[in-house]
Structures are given as C-alpha cells and as structure tokens.
Write a protein that holds these residues in place. Structure first.
Motif, PDB file in Angstrom:
ATOM      1  N   TRP A   1     -25.733 -12.562   9.970  1.00 20.22           N
ATOM      2  CA  TRP A   1     -25.973 -11.496  10.823  1.00 20.22           C
ATOM      3  C   TRP A   1     -27.351 -10.720  10.167  1.00 20.22           C
ATOM      4  CZ3 TRP A   1     -21.950  -8.127  13.426  1.00 20.22           C
ATOM      5  CH2 TRP A   1     -22.263  -7.190  14.136  1.00 20.22           C
ATOM      6  N   ARG A   2     -27.199 -10.728   8.908  1.00 21.44           N
ATOM      7  CA  ARG A   2     -28.389 -10.164   8.294  1.00 21.44           C
ATOM      8  C   ARG A   2     -29.707 -10.800   8.318  1.00 21.44           C
ATOM      9  NH1 ARG A   2     -28.648  -9.686   2.025  1.00 21.44           N
ATOM     10  NH2 ARG A   2     -29.222 -12.012   2.446  1.00 21.44           N
ATOM     11  N   GLU A   3     -29.556 -12.276   8.404  1.00 19.51           N
ATOM     12  CA  GLU A   3     -30.784 -13.031   8.517  1.00 19.51           C
ATOM     13  C   GLU A   3     -31.227 -13.263  10.135  1.00 19.51           C
ATOM     14  OE1 GLU A   3     -32.541 -14.586   6.284  1.00 19.51           O
ATOM     15  OE2 GLU A   3     -31.595 -13.566   4.695  1.00 19.51           O
ATOM     16  N   GLY A   4     -30.544 -12.554  11.204  1.00 23.63           N
ATOM     17  CA  GLY A   4     -30.761 -12.544  12.530  1.00 23.63           C
ATOM     18  C   GLY A   4     -30.371 -13.643  13.152  1.00 23.63           C
ATOM     19  N   ALA A   5     -29.287 -14.311  12.739  1.00 21.56           N
ATOM     20  CA  ALA A   5     -28.805 -15.636  13.649  1.00 21.56           C
ATOM     21  C   ALA A   5     -28.129 -15.067  14.835  1.00 21.56           C
ATOM     22  CB  ALA A   5     -27.784 -16.334  12.603  1.00 21.56           C
ATOM     23  N   PHE A   6     -27.864 -14.030  15.165  1.00 18.79           N
ATOM     24  CA  PHE A   6     -27.246 -13.637  16.368  1.00 18.79           C
ATOM     25  C   PHE A   6     -28.298 -12.929  17.602  1.00 18.79           C
ATOM     26  CE2 PHE A   6     -23.791 -12.915  13.398  1.00 18.79           C
ATOM     27  CZ  PHE A   6     -23.048 -14.205  13.803  1.00 18.79           C
ATOM     28  N   ARG A   7     -29.578 -12.945  16.975  1.00 24.32           N
ATOM     29  CA  ARG A   7     -30.348 -12.362  17.730  1.00 24.32           C
ATOM     30  C   ARG A   7     -31.211 -13.378  18.605  1.00 24.32           C
ATOM     31  NH1 ARG A   7     -33.103  -8.512  13.476  1.00 24.32           N
ATOM     32  NH2 ARG A   7     -33.044 -10.529  12.329  1.00 24.32           N
ATOM     33  N   TRP A   8     -31.391 -13.295  20.011  1.00 21.54           N
ATOM     34  CA  TRP A   8     -31.787 -14.205  20.923  1.00 21.54           C
ATOM     35  C   TRP A   8     -33.404 -14.187  20.856  1.00 21.54           C
ATOM     36  CZ3 TRP A   8     -30.177 -18.642  20.852  1.00 21.54           C
ATOM     37  CH2 TRP A   8     -29.134 -18.900  21.799  1.00 21.54           C
ATOM     38  N   THR A   9     -34.096 -12.977  20.645  1.00 19.57           N
ATOM     39  CA  THR A   9     -35.265 -12.653  20.883  1.00 19.57           C
ATOM     40  C   THR A   9     -36.329 -13.020  19.648  1.00 19.57           C
ATOM     41  OG1 THR A   9     -35.153 -10.299  20.182  1.00 19.57           O
ATOM     42  CG2 THR A   9     -34.582 -10.698  22.523  1.00 19.57           C
TER      43      THR A   9
ATOM     44  N   TRP B   1     -30.493 -22.577  18.602  1.00 19.62           N
ATOM     45  CA  TRP B   1     -29.260 -23.212  18.868  1.00 19.62           C
ATOM     46  C   TRP B   1     -28.688 -23.549  17.510  1.00 19.62           C
ATOM     47  CZ3 TRP B   1     -26.628 -22.141  22.810  1.00 19.62           C
ATOM     48  CH2 TRP B   1     -27.205 -21.737  24.054  1.00 19.62           C
ATOM     49  N   TYR B   2     -29.391 -23.770  16.748  1.00 20.70           N
ATOM     50  CA  TYR B   2     -28.917 -24.360  15.225  1.00 20.70           C
ATOM     51  C   TYR B   2     -28.097 -23.288  14.624  1.00 20.70           C
ATOM     52  CZ  TYR B   2     -31.709 -28.650  15.950  1.00 20.70           C
ATOM     53  OH  TYR B   2     -32.366 -29.479  16.365  1.00 20.70           O
ATOM     54  N   PRO B   3     -28.296 -22.030  14.411  1.00 22.65           N
ATOM     55  CA  PRO B   3     -27.370 -21.181  13.880  1.00 22.65           C
ATOM     56  C   PRO B   3     -26.107 -21.138  14.538  1.00 22.65           C
ATOM     57  CG  PRO B   3     -29.740 -20.403  13.794  1.00 22.65           C
ATOM     58  CD  PRO B   3     -29.775 -21.553  14.878  1.00 22.65           C
ATOM     59  N   VAL B   4     -26.235 -21.020  15.828  1.00 19.95           N
ATOM     60  CA  VAL B   4     -25.001 -20.851  16.822  1.00 19.95           C
ATOM     61  C   VAL B   4     -23.942 -22.255  16.432  1.00 19.95           C
ATOM     62  CG1 VAL B   4     -24.274 -20.896  18.853  1.00 19.95           C
ATOM     63  CG2 VAL B   4     -26.254 -19.547  18.563  1.00 19.95           C
ATOM     64  N   THR B   5     -24.744 -23.262  16.404  1.00 22.82           N
ATOM     65  CA  THR B   5     -23.935 -24.505  16.004  1.00 22.82           C
ATOM     66  C   THR B   5     -23.299 -24.212  14.610  1.00 22.82           C
ATOM     67  OG1 THR B   5     -25.473 -25.658  17.262  1.00 22.82           O
ATOM     68  CG2 THR B   5     -24.095 -27.015  15.693  1.00 22.82           C
ATOM     69  N   LEU B   6     -23.974 -23.897  13.729  1.00 19.52           N
ATOM     70  CA  LEU B   6     -23.607 -23.650  12.319  1.00 19.52           C
ATOM     71  C   LEU B   6     -22.230 -22.721  12.358  1.00 19.52           C
ATOM     72  CD1 LEU B   6     -26.749 -23.873  10.234  1.00 19.52           C
ATOM     73  CD2 LEU B   6     -25.092 -25.761  10.395  1.00 19.52           C
ATOM     74  N   LEU B   7     -22.439 -21.628  13.027  1.00 20.93           N
ATOM     75  CA  LEU B   7     -21.341 -20.760  13.151  1.00 20.93           C
ATOM     76  C   LEU B   7     -20.279 -21.139  13.800  1.00 20.93           C
ATOM     77  CD1 LEU B   7     -23.376 -17.549  14.014  1.00 20.93           C
ATOM     78  CD2 LEU B   7     -21.786 -18.022  11.948  1.00 20.93           C
ATOM     79  N   PHE B   8     -20.281 -22.118  14.926  1.00 20.89           N
ATOM     80  CA  PHE B   8     -19.276 -22.699  15.513  1.00 20.89           C
ATOM     81  C   PHE B   8     -18.474 -23.689  14.589  1.00 20.89           C
ATOM     82  CE2 PHE B   8     -17.763 -26.611  17.400  1.00 20.89           C
ATOM     83  CZ  PHE B   8     -16.800 -25.930  18.175  1.00 20.89           C
TER      84      PHE B   8
END
Length: 115
Positions: free
Chosen positions: A107-115, A57-64
């Motif tokens: 995206w390159r670091e995989g922040a958008f992947r959930w698995t 959840w932390y990368p999602v928070t940072l993107l938000f």
C-alpha cells in the motif's frame, strides 16, 4: 510385470480416449474451419498469445499469490488448531501479522493505485 499391468492398461485406456475425442472432433467439425487457428469460438484473436501485460498487473498478481498462500496455510491449520492449542493460535497470528506487514508495504509503495 504384475505391478505394471495397471499402468499399461491405464495408458492404453487414455490413448484410446484421446483418439476417440479427436475422432469425434473431426467428425463434428464444420466445413471451412481453420485447421491451425486458435480455439476462440471461431473469432480471430485480437492480440498475440505472448503479448505483454501492463506492469500494473504484476503487484496485483503478487498480492493474489500472497493471499492464496494464506489460504493454503490456513486450511490445514483449521483442522489441527483444536488439538495443538494456544501455540497454533499464536503461530497463525504471527503469520497474519507478517502478511499484513506485506500488505501495508505494498500500500505504501502504491501497488493499489491504478493511475
């Protein structure tokens, strides 16, 4: 004291309103309710209030937050862009390019992947 009269009156008004809200809550409280329980429509909480969140959840928070900051900068910019001209347009495009570099990196670091 003339300048503080309004402040003192506001503090007295807010204190009275707070006491009034507590009085109405005490008068309308159902019998048998917990005095120290959390407000959750009467249901017991399933987890502790300071429980940990999953790390994804932390990368999602940072993107938000990044896109939230974008909106904070774009609203005032939209007001003055006609007055300032082409330099304001170039500065905003530079800001958006920097934001997109951050999105591509995430995206390159995989922040958008959930698995």
């Amino acid at each position: 004291m003339g300048g503080w009269t309004g402040v003192v009156a506001l503090v007295i008004l807010l204190t009275g309103a707070l006491c009034g809200v507590h009085a109405v809550a005490a008068a309308t409280r159902l019998p048998g309710t917990l005095e120290v329980g959390p407000f959750l429509s009467g249901a017991a909480p399933r987890e502790h209030a300071v429980s940990r969140y999953h790390v994804r959840w932390y990368p999602v928070t940072l993107l938000f937050l990044a896109f939230d900051m974008e909106m904070i900068f774009m609203y005032p910019w939209a007001v003055v862009v006609a007055e300032v001209g082409a330099s304001a347009l170039a500065e905003m495009f530079a800001f958006l390019v920097l934001l997109m570099v951050g999105v591509v990196y995430a995206w390159r670091e995989g922040a958008f992947r959930w698995t």
